[in-house]
Each structure stands twice: as structure tokens, then as C-alpha cells.
Design a protein around this motif. Structure first.
Motif, short mmCIF file in Angstrom:
data_model
loop_
_atom_site.label_atom_id
_atom_site.label_comp_id
_atom_site.label_asym_id
_atom_site.label_seq_id
_atom_site.Cartn_x
_atom_site.Cartn_y
_atom_site.Cartn_z
N GLY A 561 50.20 10.73 26.66
CA GLY A 561 48.80 11.11 26.84
C GLY A 561 48.62 12.45 27.52
O GLY A 561 47.50 12.99 27.54
N GLY A 562 49.68 13.00 28.10
CA GLY A 562 49.60 14.32 28.70
C GLY A 562 48.75 14.37 29.96
O GLY A 562 47.80 15.13 30.05
N TYR A 563 49.09 13.53 30.96
CA TYR A 563 48.36 13.54 32.22
C TYR A 563 48.90 14.69 33.08
O TYR A 563 49.81 14.51 33.89
CB TYR A 563 48.54 12.22 32.96
CG TYR A 563 47.94 10.99 32.28
CD1 TYR A 563 47.33 11.07 31.03
CD2 TYR A 563 47.96 9.76 32.92
CE1 TYR A 563 46.78 9.95 30.43
CE2 TYR A 563 47.42 8.63 32.32
CZ TYR A 563 46.83 8.73 31.08
OH TYR A 563 46.28 7.63 30.47
N GLY A 564 48.33 15.86 32.92
CA GLY A 564 48.86 17.06 33.56
C GLY A 564 48.95 16.99 35.06
O GLY A 564 49.89 17.53 35.67
N ALA A 565 48.00 16.30 35.71
CA ALA A 565 47.98 16.25 37.17
C ALA A 565 49.20 15.52 37.72
O ALA A 565 49.58 15.71 38.88
CB ALA A 565 46.71 15.57 37.66
N LEU A 566 49.82 14.66 36.89
CA LEU A 566 50.96 13.86 37.36
C LEU A 566 52.30 14.51 37.03
O LEU A 566 53.36 13.92 37.28
CB LEU A 566 50.90 12.47 36.74
CG LEU A 566 49.64 11.65 37.04
CD1 LEU A 566 49.70 10.29 36.36
CD2 LEU A 566 49.42 11.49 38.52
N THR A 567 52.27 15.71 36.50
CA THR A 567 53.50 16.40 36.14
C THR A 567 54.41 16.55 37.36
O THR A 567 53.97 16.93 38.44
CB THR A 567 53.19 17.81 35.58
OG1 THR A 567 52.36 17.67 34.43
CG2 THR A 567 54.46 18.54 35.20
N GLY A 568 55.69 16.22 37.18
CA GLY A 568 56.65 16.33 38.27
C GLY A 568 56.84 15.05 39.05
O GLY A 568 57.75 14.96 39.88
N LEU A 569 56.00 14.06 38.81
CA LEU A 569 56.14 12.75 39.47
C LEU A 569 56.90 11.82 38.53
O LEU A 569 56.34 11.31 37.56
CB LEU A 569 54.77 12.17 39.83
CG LEU A 569 54.02 12.88 40.97
CD1 LEU A 569 52.58 12.36 41.05
CD2 LEU A 569 54.73 12.66 42.30
#
Length: 624
Positions: A561-569
Motif C-alpha cells: 500500500g506504500g505507507y510512506g510515513a512508516l518507511t524504515g520501520l
């Protein structure tokens, strides 16, 4: 003898006997009755503190009103413990039992004293001495009851760290003994303006108070630099005074306030409802845990009864020690709560961040932003959960035989009984058509779930919500709400419920509970204070196989879904939600989990869950 003479003789004899009986009653029985009546009247007067001058031999010997003045409204019960016993002609004695109930539920002050009655004609009078009123009471002395305040218990978080505790503080206000009325009122207006209070109302309150009154404006913390500066700045105004004290306070004026509540003087309503356990002047909790567990935190007051001489010197006659309050241990993690409040500090609308530990249901943080205006949006908010609820619908589909790869129809909108449901604006065309369930969930396709409305009954959806803990009764000690999935009245409402709209409601605590249940593999019951009490078992409990399938779906969401805010988690499970509550107005949601931590973020007025709520949840996960 004539009959008439005989009748006269009989009547004369009867009259003589009656006269003799009357004389026996008047001279033998009536004096005893008068004595009993006088004794009862005197005992009642001693109990009320209002003894008529005609009932005592020397009204000046004991001033009963003066003796009782230090007892306030308290009055004893007094009873004769022995019969009236003649000591000498015209003098009888008895023993009185006294009992003072100073505080309901506490040991009473009980003692016995002698009472002497002296005959005065047909009546009897009491010969009072101070020792008649209380043992060791001397001439000119009085009684005084003083309450002993207990130390209030603290509210503690994880590791026993204080959330609210007795804190060195200042009572900042106007001391009318320091200046005249006009100057005091002028300074009151300045002080109120500085504190953000109604200046006119506070100044009027100062004017109407007594000439020696201290009118409190606010409690300040001595360890807070801003409060120190405030005291130094305002004490320059004539009449403003900061009185050092110790007061039960939270870590800051806003820290977890909706959960903790505050402490203040008991209101008239609280006194009335307490059944005698709370009295005027008591410090009591108002709202939150301070009120819900006031009976634990407050302890019980004690008291001391003193005999006070004319010079004000006191000696103790009776004492009941105060019992200090106990601490209340909560599950709150101070660091996480502080961080959650910091993250929300700049959010304008009502907002919330909730963190739950799935392994035991511990509520580690429940923060509501400044836009919530003091209300606990985190635990009491009731909002349409939007697409976060598709996690519940996904469980219902799994139970209906669908799998993560099962095909579902994601059409470009769907019409139900004349009402058109659309996908969110900007929905990718590549994810339209016949797609796997995991794709429909990752991209949050409304039509894919609504198109399954004939396969899923309301009972299917409600059971799935219960299996994930959403519709249980929360066991928080303070008020709380998780969620509700009422049955719709129409086909449109049933369709809307599948995407978290219509009549479906949830709180941020409720959606954090759903995520925690997915992680734990069973319905989690959120806990704020660890007290006995088991949560009710759901009608259709979650199985580990179902939980495992949900975890896979939710782990796929941020990737596909591309949840950008969670990138790196790494290892994050998540689901966004955007719920329409008015044309062009939306609630923004995100629920997520990482390891043994489940969080929910909420903004009451946003553009989308991914844009407004996801960054808040991501920040909290990173801080943890």
C-alpha cells in the motif's frame, strides 16, 4: 336505717377512699414522675448544648455553649447509665454515658460523668460542674475537635514512577490582609489576566470575600521554572502572595490530565453523596483516576479532641490517628506518555495517540491533544473508524472461507439501493478489477468489501469485531469506550458498516485494542489499573490461524500500500483509515504494531489517515 341514709354513707366512703388514693398519688407517685421528667429534660439539654437556666441550680457555673464552641456542629449523645439514687434528702445522683461521633466509621469519644440533681420545691435542678460535661474539664475551659488530615496516596506508572503525587507547590492568590479592598481588587484583575482567567470575575470574588481572606487563583509547582518566574513577576503587585504548600499534582499541569483528573476541595454535591465519608474542607479527586479511586488515594481522616484553657493552651483528651491513602499503580509508561503528548502538541483538531502492550493488555500511553479541550479523545472518543475497520471485515471474510489471495471485485465505485459508494480520490487504477484480498486491503478498496455484502451478515461482522476485542466493555477503572457495531436499518447502512462507516463507532483505544488482539492472537482487554476482574469471552473467539492470517495481511499493507510515513520501520503491521463525517470532511486514522507494541493514531479533522495520522503513529513507534 333508711335506704337514703345508707346510700349517703356508701358514697361518703367511696369519696374518702378516692381522696386517700389521690393523696397517695400526689404525695408519693407524682414526685417520682417529676424527678424522672426533670432528669430526662436535663439529659436532653446536655446532648443538644441548650440547657434552660431553670434546669440548673447556678446558670453561671458552666457555660455550655462556650464549652461546646470548639466542637462546631458536633453534639454528643447522652444517656443515663444508672438509676436515680438518693444520696441525702433532696439530692439524687446518676451516671451519664457520653458518646461523641466525630467522624462516621471512626471510634467515638466515649466517657462517663456523674450528675447530681437537687430538689427545688416540686421540681429538680442539675448542679453542674465542668466535670459533669467531660472528665478533666476545668473552670473556664472548652472542648475543641481538630481533624487530622491523612497524606494522599500517589498515582504511579510503570516501575513505580509518579504520575501524580504530593508536590511542593505555591497557592498563588490575593491576601486581603496585605492591603485595602480597592488595591486588592486591582491586583486581582492583573493576576487573573496574567493567568488567563476572567479578570472581572476574579476581582469581584476578591471584593466579596472577607477582610482577612486569602483568595486563591491557582496552584503552581515550585520545581517548574516557568512557575518560579510567574511567582517572582506577580508578587510585585500589592496583595499578591504565593503561599508555600504541598499539594497532590500531576507531573505537569497537562500531563495525562484526562486520565488522572485533579484534586481540589470537596464540592457540596460530593459531600452530600458521600454518606459522611467526605466532609467540607476535604481534598478529593475530580475526574479521572483521582475521582474513581478517591476512596483508595484519600485515606481516612483522624481527629484529636483537646481541652482548651482560657489562654488557648490545649491538652489532648482523645485521639484517632489518620490513615494515609494508598498508592494506585497504573500501566502508564511515563516516557511513552510524555512522547505521545509531545507528538500531539502541535495538532490543531482533537487528536489522540494510544499505545497498548499486546502481551498483557497494558495501556502504556493514552494521550489526547490540545484540540481535545481537556476531554479524553483517546479513551472516550466515538468516531467512525473508516478503513481501519476493514481489518474486522477481513476477518469476517476469512471466516467465510476467503484467503489472502482470494479474488475480490474492486470496481470503480458501487451503487447500493440507489446510493453510490466510491473509492478514495486518487485510488490507483492498477488495483482495480479482480484483485487478491491482500491487494484490496492494502490499497483500501471500498467497493471490494462492499461487493461482499451479501456474503457477510451483520452478525458475521459483529462477531468478528468482538473476536478482536472492539465491542467489549473496557476495564479501565475510569470511563472508557472501545467500539460499537449496531445493526443497520437498511442495505446501505450494512454496506457502509463493512468499510467502518454508517453506524459503526470506535475510539482510538478501541482500534489500538483491535491491533493488539491481532498481535496477541486473542481478544485483548486493555488494562489501566491492574485490579481483579476478567473480561468476558467473545462469542466467537479469535483462533491463532485467523490471527496469523491477519498479521500477514497487515504486514503486507505498508509494503504493497506504500505507507510512506512508516518507511524504515521493519516488521510493522498497519492499516490506515479515512472516515467521511460530513461532505469533504474526514477523520484520519492509523493503527499499527511493531513487536510487543500496538498503537492507534487519530485526528478528528484531517485529509487522510496516511497523511495526518500515520506520521503521528510512526513517531511514537520510533520513540519506543
Amino acid at each position: 336505717m333508711r335506704k337514703g341514709s345508707l346510700l349517703v354513707l356508701v358514697l361518703s366512703l367511696v369519696a374518702g377512699v378516692a381522696g386517700l388514693a389521690g393523696g397517695v398519688w400526689w404525695f408519693g407517685v407524682r414526685p417520682g414522675q417529676l424527678l424522672e421528667q426533670a432528669a430526662d429534660r436535663i439529659v436532653a439539654g446536655l446532648a443538644s448544648g441548650e440547657l434552660a437556666d431553670t434546669d440548673v441550680t447556678d446558670p453561671a457555673a458552666v457555660d455550655l455553649e462556650q464549652v461546646f464552641t470548639g466542637m462546631g456542629a458536633l453534639r454528643p449523645t447522652v444517656a443515663r447509665a444508672t438509676e436515680l439514687v438518693p444520696r441525702e434528702p433532696g439530692v439524687v445522683t446518676t451516671t451519664l454515658d457520653w458518646s461523641w461521633t466525630i467522624h462516621e466509621g471512626k471510634a467515638a469519644w466515649e466517657y462517663s460523668t456523674p450528675l447530681e440533681l437537687m430538689r427545688d420545691g416540686e421540681d429538680w435542678r442539675a448542679r453542674l460542674t465542668p466535670a459533669t460535661i467531660a472528665p478533666d474539664l476545668g473552670e473556664g475551659e472548652s472542648l475543641r475537635a481538630t481533624r487530622l488530615a491523612p497524606t494522599r496516596g500517589s498515582i504511579l506508572g510503570q516501575g513505580g514512577e509518579p504520575l501524580a503525587t504530593n508536590t511542593p507547590a505555591w497557592r498563588l492568590g490575593i491576601d486581603k490582609t496585605l492591603t485595602d479592598v480597592d488595591t486588592a481588587a486591582d491586583s486581582a484583575g492583573k493576576l487573573a489576566t496574567e493567568l488567563g482567567l476572567d479578570a472581572e470575575a476574579f476581582a469581584d470574588r476578591v471584593r466579596r470575600s472577607g477582610p482577612r481572606a486569602f483568595v486563591e487563583a491557582r496552584i503552581l509547582r515550585q520545581h517548574v521554572p516557568e512557575d518560579q518566574e510567574l511567582v517572582a513577576r506577580t508578587e510585585r503587585w500589592i496583595g499578591v502572595r504565593a503561599v508555600p504548600t504541598t499539594f497532590p499534582l500531576g507531573r505537569t499541569s497537562s500531563f495525562a490530565r484526562p486520565l488522572l483528573g485533579v484534586v481540589g476541595d470537596a464540592t457540596a454535591e460530593q459531600v452530600e453523596k458521600s454518606g459522611g465519608t467526605i466532609r467540607p474542607g476535604d481534598l478529593v479527586g475530580r475526574g479521572g483516576l483521582q475521582e474513581a479511586r478517591n476512596h483508595v488515594l484519600a485515606g481516612t481522616t483522624g481527629f484529636v479532641v483537646s481541652i482548651v484553657d482560657a489562654d488557648g493552651r490545649a491538652r489532648e483528651a482523645f485521639r484517632v490517628e489518620a490513615l494515609d491513602g494508598a498508592h494506585v499503580l497504573t500501566t502508564i509508561d511515563v516516557g511513552l506518555q510524555v512522547e505521545a503528548e509531545r507528538i500531539l502538541a502541535e495538532v490543531g483538531p482533537a487528536s489522540a495517540l494510544v499505545a497498548i502492550r499486546p502481551s498483557d493488555g497494558a495501556v502504556l500511553a493514552a494521550a489526547s491533544g490540545p484540540g481535545s479541550d481537556g476531554l479524553s479523545t483517546a479513551t472516550l472518543g466515538q468516531y467512525a473508524p473508516g478503513s481501519t475497520f476493514k481489518t474486522v471485515s477481513a476477518l469476517a471474510l476469512l471466516r467465510a472461507g476467503e484467503g489472502a489471495d482470494a479474488p475480490v471485485e474492486c470496481s470503480d465505485g458501487v451503487v447500493v439501493d440507489g446510493y453510490r459508494f466510491d473509492n478514495w480520490e486518487g485510488y490507483p487504477s492498477s488495483a482495480l478489477g479482480t484483485v487478491p484480498l491482500h491487494t484490496a486491503l492494502a490499497h483500501s478498496c471500498n467497493s471490494a468489501f462492499i461487493n461482499e455484502r451479501d456474503r457477510l451478515t451483520h452478525a458475521d461482522v459483529a462477531d468478528a469485531a468482538g473476536a478482536l476485542g472492539l465491542t467489549a466493555e473496557p476495564n479501565l477503572v475510569v470511563g472508557g469506550f472501545l467500539g460499537a457495531v449496531p445493526e443497520g436499518d437498511t442495505e446501505v447502512e450494512h454496506a457502509a458498516s463493512l468499510i467502518g462507516q454508517g453506524k459503526v463507532l470506535a475510539s482510538p483505544l478501541g482500534m489500538a485494542t483491535v491491533m493488539a488482539s491481532v498481535v496477541a492472537g486473542h481478544a485483548v482487554s486493555p488494562v489501566l489499573v491492574d485490579e481483579p476482574g476478567a473480561a468476558a469471552e467473545p462469542a466467537s473467539p479469535l483462533t491463532e490461524a485467523e490471527a496469523s492470517a491477519l498479521r500477514s495481511l497487515l504486514a503486507n499493507n505498508p509494503v504493497e500500500g506504500g505507507y510512506g510515513a512508516l518507511t524504515g520501520l521493519d516488521g510493522v503491521l498497519a492499516k490506515t483509515g479515512t472516515a467521511t463525517y460530513a461532505p469533504g470532511q474526514y477523520h484520519a486514522w492509523l493503527m499499527a504494531a511493531r513487536g510487543d507494541l500496538a498503537v492507534a493514531a487519530f485526528v478528528a479533522d484531517g485529509s487522510s489517515g496516511g497523511r495526518d495520522a500515520a506520521p503521528l503513529a510512526a513517531a511514537l513507534l520510533r520513540a519506543a
